[in-house]
Scaffold this motif. Structure first.
Motif, short mmCIF file in Angstrom:
data_model
loop_
_atom_site.label_atom_id
_atom_site.label_comp_id
_atom_site.label_asym_id
_atom_site.label_seq_id
_atom_site.Cartn_x
_atom_site.Cartn_y
_atom_site.Cartn_z
N ILE A 133 0.79 -1.17 -0.23
CA ILE A 133 -0.09 0.03 0.03
C ILE A 133 0.75 1.22 -0.15
N LEU A 155 -3.11 0.25 -3.84
CA LEU A 155 -2.66 -1.11 -3.73
C LEU A 155 -1.80 -0.99 -5.03
N LEU A 177 -5.60 -1.24 6.85
CA LEU A 177 -5.59 -2.31 5.81
C LEU A 177 -6.40 -3.39 6.47
N VAL A 188 -8.62 -0.65 1.85
CA VAL A 188 -7.77 0.26 2.68
C VAL A 188 -8.84 1.61 3.09
#
Length: 247
Positions: A133, A155, A177, A188
Motif C-alpha cells: 500500500i 494497492l 488495511l 484500505v
C-alpha cells in the motif's frame, strides 16, 4: 490476551469435569471468551521501543530508524553504502487481520506498507513477495505522475484510490488495511474514508497481478501468511500507533 486465553481454557477444563447438562451454557460462554480474546487488538509498536520489529533478513533495529515523540522515524543517510537496505518487518506473521496505524511522509517522500512478506535469503527485498500500500507525497514525488495506482493509499500498481483524501506532506494520516482470505476481500481506509477494495487471492487477484509490473515476479503475493513490512525507500517517513487484530 494470553492471560485471557489461559483463564478461558482453564474454565473449559473445570466445566468438563462437572455435569455436562448443567454446564453446557457455561462451556459455550467460555468458548465465546476465548474467541473474544483471540480477536483482541495487539500493539505492534507502542512508541517506546522497536520490540517486535527487525530489519528484513537482518537483526535488531538501529539507526537510521529512530524513536521520536512516540513514532518510529526513518532518516535516510547522506553517505548510504551501495546496496544497503533498512526495511522493517514484524517478528510475527499474520494471515487474516485488520492493521491500523498513522503515517507521515516528508516532502517529496516515498515509502510503503507491506503484508504477506516472506523473509527468506532468496528474496533481497520485502516488496518481492509482499503487496504494497503506497505511502507518498502525491504533490511532489514523481511516482504520483505515473498513474493513480501509484498514489498514496493505492494497492501499488494494481488498484487506484477511489478518492484522494491524503493529507499534505508533514501531516499525519490515519490508515487501516484489512486482509481477509476467508471472504477474499481486502480494503484500505485512509483518514476515515474507504478508498480501495480488492480480492486477496484467486482468479481476480491473479488478473490484477498479471496486468501489473509484478506479473513475472516469482513469489509475489504468493504467501497468505507473512510479515508486515515498512519500506525504506530512501526518504524520511514516520509511523506510529501500530495495532493489529486477527480476523
Amino acid at each position: 490476551m494470553k492471560r485471557a486465553l489461559m483463564l478461558a481454557l482453564l474454565a473449559i477444563g473445570v466445566a468438563c469435569k462437572e455435569n455436562p447438562k448443567e454446564n453446557k451454557e457455561e462451556k459455550e460462554e467460555v468458548i465465546e471468551i476465548v474467541k473474544e480474546a483471540e480477536n483482541e487488538w495487539v500493539t505492534l509498536f507502542d512508541g517506546s521501543s522497536f520490540e517486535g520489529w527487525h530489519y528484513y533478513n537482518g537483526g535488531p533495529v538501529t539507526e537510521p530508524w529512530k524513536l521520536e515523540d512516540g513514532a518510529m522515524v526513518f532518516y535516510p543517510s547522506e553517505n548510504r553504502e551501495e546496496g544497503a537496505s533498512f526495511n522493517l518487518v514484524s517478528d510475527a506473521e499474520f494471515t487474516d487481520f485488520i492493521l491500523t496505524m498513522e503515517w507521515k511522509i516528508a516532502e517529496g517522500g516515498n515509502s510503503g506498507i507491506f503484508w504477506g512478506v516472506s523473509e527468506d535469503e532468496k528474496y533481497a527485498q520485502p516488496y518481492l513477495t509482499g503487496p504494497e500500500i503506497q505511502v507518498l507525497d502525491n504533490e511532489r514525488h514523481p511516482d504520483a505522475q505515473n498513474g493513480e495506482n501509484r498514489m498514496a493509499g493505492a494497492l501499488y500498481d494494481m488498484v487506484s484510490p477511489t478518492q484522494h483524501v491524503t493529507k499534505p506532506a508533514g501531516e499525519w494520516n490515519t490508515f487501516e488495511l484489512m486482509v481477509n482470505h476467508k471472504i477474499n476481500k481486502g480494503h484500505v481506509v485512509l483518514n476515515g474514508t474507504k478508498i480501495v477494495e480488492f480480492p486477496v487471492h484467486g482468479p481476480d487477484w491473479d488478473k490484477m497481478v498479471a496486468s501489473s509490473k509484478f506479473a513475472d515476479w516469482e513469489g509475489f503475493g504468493a504467501y497468505r501468511t507473512g510479515k508486515i513490512g515498512l519500506q525504506d525507500h530512501g526518504d524520511r517517513v514516520s509511523y506510529k500507533n501500530i495495532k493489529i487484530k486477527a480476523l
